[in-house]
Write a protein that holds these residues in place. Structure first.
Motif, PDB file in Angstrom:
ATOM      1  N   THR A   9      43.416  46.237  34.291  1.00 31.63           N
ATOM      2  CA  THR A   9      42.221  45.516  34.716  1.00 31.63           C
ATOM      3  C   THR A   9      42.537  44.032  34.899  1.00 31.63           C
ATOM      4  N   LYS A  10      41.643  43.361  35.589  1.00 30.85           N
ATOM      5  CA  LYS A  10      41.751  41.923  35.787  1.00 30.85           C
ATOM      6  C   LYS A  10      40.455  41.272  35.315  1.00 30.85           C
ATOM      7  N   ILE A  11      40.544  40.029  34.923  1.00 30.46           N
ATOM      8  CA  ILE A  11      39.360  39.259  34.580  1.00 30.46           C
ATOM      9  C   ILE A  11      39.312  38.052  35.501  1.00 30.46           C
ATOM     10  N   LYS A  12      38.186  37.861  36.159  1.00 31.66           N
ATOM     11  CA  LYS A  12      38.001  36.726  37.053  1.00 31.66           C
ATOM     12  C   LYS A  12      36.719  35.992  36.684  1.00 31.66           C
ATOM     13  N   SER A  13      36.732  34.698  36.879  1.00 26.82           N
ATOM     14  CA  SER A  13      35.539  33.885  36.635  1.00 26.82           C
ATOM     15  C   SER A  13      35.285  32.966  37.817  1.00 26.82           C
ATOM     16  N   GLU A  14      34.026  32.664  38.031  1.00 29.41           N
ATOM     17  CA  GLU A  14      33.646  31.651  39.018  1.00 29.41           C
ATOM     18  C   GLU A  14      32.508  30.837  38.422  1.00 29.41           C
ATOM     19  N   MET A  15      32.612  29.524  38.546  1.00 26.40           N
ATOM     20  CA  MET A  15      31.595  28.619  38.046  1.00 26.40           C
ATOM     21  C   MET A  15      30.732  28.174  39.221  1.00 26.40           C
ATOM     22  N   ALA A  54      25.529  24.580  35.366  1.00 24.58           N
ATOM     23  CA  ALA A  54      26.420  25.581  35.952  1.00 24.58           C
ATOM     24  C   ALA A  54      26.092  26.968  35.429  1.00 24.58           C
ATOM     25  N   ILE A  55      26.479  27.952  36.200  1.00 30.03           N
ATOM     26  CA  ILE A  55      26.433  29.346  35.797  1.00 30.03           C
ATOM     27  C   ILE A  55      27.860  29.879  35.888  1.00 30.03           C
ATOM     28  N   ARG A  56      28.371  30.361  34.742  1.00 28.50           N
ATOM     29  CA  ARG A  56      29.708  30.962  34.757  1.00 28.50           C
ATOM     30  C   ARG A  56      29.575  32.471  34.878  1.00 28.50           C
ATOM     31  N   LEU A  57      30.134  33.008  35.961  1.00 36.73           N
ATOM     32  CA  LEU A  57      30.180  34.455  36.159  1.00 36.73           C
ATOM     33  C   LEU A  57      31.570  34.950  35.781  1.00 36.73           C
ATOM     34  N   GLU A  65      36.434  40.587  41.837  1.00 38.12           N
ATOM     35  CA  GLU A  65      35.964  39.674  42.887  1.00 38.12           C
ATOM     36  C   GLU A  65      34.698  40.204  43.550  1.00 38.12           C
ATOM     37  N   ARG A  66      34.635  41.504  43.757  1.00 39.70           N
ATOM     38  CA  ARG A  66      33.453  42.092  44.408  1.00 39.70           C
ATOM     39  C   ARG A  66      32.238  41.987  43.487  1.00 39.70           C
ATOM     40  N   GLU A  67      32.438  42.248  42.189  1.00 38.18           N
ATOM     41  CA  GLU A  67      31.329  42.156  41.244  1.00 38.18           C
ATOM     42  C   GLU A  67      30.755  40.737  41.218  1.00 38.18           C
TER      43      GLU A  67
END
Length: 408
Positions: free
Chosen positions: A176-182, A219-222, A230-232
């Motif tokens: 699995t991978k973990i990705k974040s976007e602020m 901010a909102i951290r996803l 990335e799709r989620e």
């Protein structure tokens, strides 16, 4: 898999250096879908290091330790590990030969304590340190795995890249991978933002949604995990922006001044400022941006009433009749700045930063004027609380917010 990171070194507890190793390791392991459960720092004290290792051994599958592998008496990681694992230290011949060779080549006398850097646990898998002396070590116990790394960032990163990432992915079959976007917003408070997204936050699973307050923005951290995080994140971002997209100015490390710059470039517009209480702080944040010369002509700073007349050419009668801390003065400052700087947009700031009152006005009263091309100047007034520096900072932040929404 539960991973935790321990940094060993009293200098970290004293604040003499920052614990950047833990930050880097966590960030890099996120790419592999690894979950970091704990960060901790322990000083150079053998009983406390032993205690930290014993606690982490009970609760984590993998413990990554950085620091405490040097040659001096206060480098105690090896000794603590021996006590916890009931192991013994041996001299690692390849490392010892490397240390001896280093001192010979540099015509330096090797002190006996340097031999300590070649000591490894008898049960350890030894990792060659291409950037320094002390090797890394991996100790596989019945209930957990300990990975010991030097505290020097370059050495730690080299060992992580050369050995540790590969070891973890093979041993634990990380897929699995973990990705974040602020997501960054301005012009909306944290509580209001959270209220508008309340149902999304209450139902969050993957990605998770975390509101974060900043200075001047929120901010909102996803954060999403899986084979296609990335799709989620993209799907949740779309849902969020459908509700509060008006306040959104960009993602991750973008600043509000960079967002304003992008809009000015897109619209081929230039900006300048006339500043009093902010003392040039607005134009400084513009000018520090790469490529600022394409959108910024400069700024005028005039603090006293006399300077406002001489530098910005605010008519004396406006100052006499309305005062420098007034809507009329802010309007005229913007009008004159646009003319003097030959810009499409001019912004002005006047007010009371404190700590004492001025012209009968309490600290925190601020007027911001904006003149866009041939349109009449607009003036906005606010009351900011806080120290003198906070009031000035919040005034500049509000100026960028107003410009951003006007340019949008």
């Amino acid at each position: 898999m539960r991973i935790e990171i321990i940094a060993v070194g009293t200098e970290l507890l004293l604040g003499q250096i920052a614990n950047t190793n833990a930050q880097w390791i966590s960030k890099e392991l996120a790419h592999y879908g690894a979950n970091i459960y704990h960060h901790s720092v322990v000083g150079d004290n053998l009983p406390r290091v032993v205690e930290a290792f014993e606690q982490s051994r009970k609760r984590s599958d993998v413990v990554i330790v950085s620091g405490g592998l040097g040659p001096t008496e206060d480098d105690l990681t090896r000794e603590a590990a021996c006590e916890v694992f009931e192991d013994e230290l041996l001299e690692h011949s390849p490392t010892m030969n490397k240390i001896i060779d280093f001192f010979k080549k540099n015509n330096r006398q090797m002190t006996m304590n340097n031999r300590k850097q070649s000591h490894v646990l008898k049960t350890a898998m030894v990792l060659e340190n291409s950037e320094g002396m002390a090797p890394g070590q991996i100790v596989e116990a019945d209930d957990s795995t300990f990975i010991f790394l030097p505290g020097v960032p370059a050495e730690m990163k080299s060992l992580m890249n050369d050995f540790v990432f590969k070891y973890l992915t093979e041993k634990y079959q990380l897929e699995t991978k973990i990705k974040s976007e602020m997501l960054r917003f301005i012009g909306i408070g944290e509580s209001t933002l959270e209220e508008k997204l309340k149902d999304l936050i209450s139902k969050q699973t993957n990605p998770t949604i975390a509101p974060l307050a900043g200075e001047g923005d929120v901010a909102i951290r996803l954060t999403a995990s899986g084979k296609n995080p990335e799709r989620e994140i993209a799907d949740m971002k779309t849902s969020i922006l459908e509700r509060v997209g008006h306040y959104y100015f960009g993602s991750d490390s973008i600043t509000i001044e960079e967002a304003v710059q992008d809009l000015l470039v897109q619209k081929s517009l230039t900006v300048g400022s006339a500043e009093s209480l902010t003392g040039g702080k607005f134009i400084e944040r513009i000018i520090q941006l790469t490529g600022a010369s394409s959108i910024c002509q400069g700024g005028l700073v005039a603090y006293t009433p006399e300077a406002k007349q001489r530098v910005i050419r605010v008519p004396k009668e406006i100052i006499t009749r309305h005062g420098t801390i007034s809507s009329k003065c802010a309007e005229e400052m913007a009008v004159q700045a646009q003319k003097l700087l030959h810009v499409d947009i001019a912004i002005s700031f006047t007010g009371v930063a404190g700590p004492s009152s001025s012209e009968g006005h309490e600290p925190g009263l601020v007027y911001i004027g904006i003149k866009v091309k041939d349109a009449p100047a607009e003036v906005f007034h606010y009351y900011f609380d806080g120290s003198r520096d906070k009031i000035r900072q919040r005034t500049v932040n509000k100026g960028f917010e107003l410009l951003f929404h006007k340019l949008k």
